[in-house]
Write a protein that holds these residues in place. Structure first.
Motif, PDB file in Angstrom:
ATOM      1  N   ARG A  58      36.868  39.148  16.373  1.00 39.36           N
ATOM      2  CA  ARG A  58      37.614  38.987  17.749  1.00 39.36           C
ATOM      3  C   ARG A  58      37.202  37.608  18.415  1.00 39.36           C
ATOM      4  N   THR A  59      38.178  37.216  19.299  1.00 42.26           N
ATOM      5  CA  THR A  59      38.016  35.792  19.940  1.00 42.26           C
ATOM      6  C   THR A  59      38.048  36.066  21.451  1.00 42.26           C
ATOM      7  N   TRP A  60      38.327  37.326  21.886  1.00 49.15           N
ATOM      8  CA  TRP A  60      38.876  37.423  23.343  1.00 49.15           C
ATOM      9  C   TRP A  60      37.404  37.994  23.806  1.00 49.15           C
ATOM     10  N   ALA A  61      36.982  37.779  24.999  1.00 53.62           N
ATOM     11  CA  ALA A  61      35.695  38.430  25.646  1.00 53.62           C
ATOM     12  C   ALA A  61      35.672  39.826  25.410  1.00 53.62           C
ATOM     13  N   TRP A  68      41.266  43.830  32.454  1.00 46.35           N
ATOM     14  CA  TRP A  68      42.606  44.293  32.469  1.00 46.35           C
ATOM     15  C   TRP A  68      42.792  45.675  33.239  1.00 46.35           C
ATOM     16  N   ALA A  69      41.581  46.507  33.224  1.00 48.18           N
ATOM     17  CA  ALA A  69      41.718  47.892  34.079  1.00 48.18           C
ATOM     18  C   ALA A  69      41.286  47.429  35.594  1.00 48.18           C
ATOM     19  N   GLY A  70      40.951  46.026  35.929  1.00 49.73           N
ATOM     20  CA  GLY A  70      40.689  45.638  37.183  1.00 49.73           C
ATOM     21  C   GLY A  70      39.462  45.458  37.782  1.00 49.73           C
ATOM     22  N   GLU A  71      38.417  45.610  36.893  1.00 48.72           N
ATOM     23  CA  GLU A  71      37.033  45.504  37.150  1.00 48.72           C
ATOM     24  C   GLU A  71      36.672  44.230  37.644  1.00 48.72           C
ATOM     25  N   GLY A  72      36.363  43.953  38.687  1.00 47.23           N
ATOM     26  CA  GLY A  72      35.706  42.458  39.443  1.00 47.23           C
ATOM     27  C   GLY A  72      37.111  41.423  39.349  1.00 47.23           C
ATOM     28  N   CYS A  73      38.127  42.121  39.382  1.00 45.17           N
ATOM     29  CA  CYS A  73      39.305  41.243  39.870  1.00 45.17           C
ATOM     30  C   CYS A  73      39.276  40.435  40.958  1.00 45.17           C
ATOM     31  N   ALA A  74      39.102  39.116  40.793  1.00 42.82           N
ATOM     32  CA  ALA A  74      39.245  38.369  41.965  1.00 42.82           C
ATOM     33  C   ALA A  74      40.445  38.250  43.077  1.00 42.82           C
ATOM     34  N   LYS A  75      41.819  38.472  42.170  1.00 41.63           N
ATOM     35  CA  LYS A  75      42.902  38.480  43.209  1.00 41.63           C
ATOM     36  C   LYS A  75      42.801  39.754  44.090  1.00 41.63           C
ATOM     37  N   PRO A 120      47.941  44.212  35.799  1.00 41.31           N
ATOM     38  CA  PRO A 120      47.526  43.047  34.886  1.00 41.31           C
ATOM     39  C   PRO A 120      48.617  42.491  33.835  1.00 41.31           C
ATOM     40  N   ASP A 121      49.764  43.312  33.886  1.00 40.42           N
ATOM     41  CA  ASP A 121      50.989  42.848  33.211  1.00 40.42           C
ATOM     42  C   ASP A 121      51.942  43.427  33.691  1.00 40.42           C
ATOM     43  N   SER A 122      53.108  42.659  33.748  1.00 39.21           N
ATOM     44  CA  SER A 122      54.416  42.872  34.698  1.00 39.21           C
ATOM     45  C   SER A 122      55.102  44.073  34.025  1.00 39.21           C
ATOM     46  N   ALA A 123      54.787  44.486  32.648  1.00 40.40           N
ATOM     47  CA  ALA A 123      55.274  45.456  32.259  1.00 40.40           C
ATOM     48  C   ALA A 123      54.876  46.719  32.729  1.00 40.40           C
ATOM     49  N   LEU A 124      53.930  46.709  33.599  1.00 37.75           N
ATOM     50  CA  LEU A 124      53.448  47.973  34.232  1.00 37.75           C
ATOM     51  C   LEU A 124      53.749  48.189  35.491  1.00 37.75           C
ATOM     52  N   PHE A 125      54.739  47.326  36.119  1.00 42.32           N
ATOM     53  CA  PHE A 125      55.549  47.289  37.451  1.00 42.32           C
ATOM     54  C   PHE A 125      56.172  48.516  37.533  1.00 42.32           C
ATOM     55  N   THR A 126      56.225  49.296  38.872  1.00 42.55           N
ATOM     56  CA  THR A 126      57.219  50.208  39.006  1.00 42.55           C
ATOM     57  C   THR A 126      58.499  49.446  39.225  1.00 42.55           C
ATOM     58  N   ASP A 127      59.683  50.306  39.367  1.00 39.51           N
ATOM     59  CA  ASP A 127      60.889  49.803  39.652  1.00 39.51           C
ATOM     60  C   ASP A 127      61.147  48.839  40.842  1.00 39.51           C
ATOM     61  N   ASN A 159      48.835  35.487  32.620  1.00 37.18           N
ATOM     62  CA  ASN A 159      47.677  36.191  33.151  1.00 37.18           C
ATOM     63  C   ASN A 159      46.628  36.284  32.049  1.00 37.18           C
ATOM     64  N   ASN A 160      46.239  35.171  31.341  1.00 37.90           N
ATOM     65  CA  ASN A 160      45.230  35.326  30.217  1.00 37.90           C
ATOM     66  C   ASN A 160      43.737  35.062  30.938  1.00 37.90           C
ATOM     67  N   SER A 161      43.709  34.133  31.868  1.00 43.66           N
ATOM     68  CA  SER A 161      42.573  33.723  32.387  1.00 43.66           C
ATOM     69  C   SER A 161      42.049  34.817  33.480  1.00 43.66           C
ATOM     70  N   VAL A 162      43.192  35.254  34.268  1.00 36.85           N
ATOM     71  CA  VAL A 162      42.981  36.317  35.251  1.00 36.85           C
ATOM     72  C   VAL A 162      43.776  37.364  35.070  1.00 36.85           C
ATOM     73  N   ALA A 163      43.372  38.535  34.660  1.00 45.50           N
ATOM     74  CA  ALA A 163      44.367  39.693  34.385  1.00 45.50           C
ATOM     75  C   ALA A 163      44.710  40.299  35.463  1.00 45.50           C
ATOM     76  N   HIS A 164      45.525  39.645  36.402  1.00 47.12           N
ATOM     77  CA  HIS A 164      46.323  40.062  37.624  1.00 47.12           C
ATOM     78  C   HIS A 164      47.599  39.353  37.509  1.00 47.12           C
ATOM     79  N   VAL A 165      48.681  39.916  37.777  1.00 45.54           N
ATOM     80  CA  VAL A 165      50.007  39.353  37.622  1.00 45.54           C
ATOM     81  C   VAL A 165      50.115  38.249  38.528  1.00 45.54           C
ATOM     82  N   HIS A 166      50.092  36.977  38.173  1.00 43.69           N
ATOM     83  CA  HIS A 166      50.450  35.825  39.103  1.00 43.69           C
ATOM     84  C   HIS A 166      51.322  34.791  38.333  1.00 43.69           C
TER      85      HIS A 166
END
Length: 211
Positions: A58-61, A68-75, A120-127, A159-166
């Motif tokens: 594994r290479t990701w933290a 990804w679930a939102g814990e500690g999300c700076a945004k 964390p990913d635009s695929a999870l947006f509502t319509d 959204n790889n560094s910060v897991a919040h859509v931007h």
């Protein structure tokens, strides 16, 4: 009574003409295949042949799933500030804020941040979120075109560094250092900070372009 058993061979290697990578039925105790029923293993054929997926380090933290679930999300934690350490807000609506970067890699470089909840990913947006967010990105891009007249604009939603859509919105110019590809790293590391008066002037022009 004839008893049949399933026998699978290991995956073929390049140049190997044996029965590797196949499954066949055999008569129990005979070791011989019943010719007509041999077929290739679909599962093995779908896997990349260059490496064993179950033995790759594994290479990701280790914290990625929690982020990804939102814990500690700076945004999420910052709310909707008019300014943060990276930029100053010049656009806002129900779904997004846009910030002009204080150290732009190219003139007009901005970041659009999704607001309202953690996604964390635009695929999870509502319509409604899909329509609202990407409409905001389009509005931001249109204003940048009016003010800076770039040759092109890139829309980078990784959204790889910060897991919040931007979405990073760097305008591209005919004299930039990465024609027909992404801006190289040196465009960001070598970016200069805008003088306060210059920053305010560009913000005013962007806001005016929204009207």
């Amino acid at each position: 009574m004839i008893i049949l058993a399933v026998r699978c061979h290991p995956a073929r290697q390049p140049g190997d003409t044996s029965q590797r990578g196949e499954c066949c039925l055999t008569r129990a105790g005979s070791g011989r295949a019943t010719g007509a029923v041999r077929k290739k293993s679909r599962t093995r054929s779908l896997l990349p042949q260059s490496r064993n997926l179950w033995s790759v380090a594994r290479t990701w933290a280790d914290s990625w799933e929690a982020e990804w679930a939102g814990e500690g999300c700076a945004k999420c934690a910052q709310g909707r500030p008019d300014e943060d350490e990276w930029g100053v807000r010049w656009y806002a609506d129900s779904f997004a804020d846009a910030y002009l970067l204080k150290r732009p890699a190219s003139p007009g470089c901005s970041v659009v941040v999704f607001r309202g909840r953690h996604v964390p990913d635009s695929a999870l947006f509502t319509d409604a979120e899909v329509t609202g967010y990407w409409s905001a990105v389009r509005t931001v891009g249109a204003a940048i075109h009016r003010v800076y007249a770039p040759a092109q604009i890139n829309y980078q939603c990784m959204n790889n560094s910060v897991a919040h859509v931007h979405t990073h919105v760097p305008p591209r110019y005919l004299d930039d250092s990465g024609p027909r590809t992404m801006l190289p790293d040196q465009a960001f590391t070598g970016a200069r900070s805008l003088a306060p008066a210059e920053l305010l002037a560009q913000l005013a022009r962007l806001k005016a372009a929204l009207r």
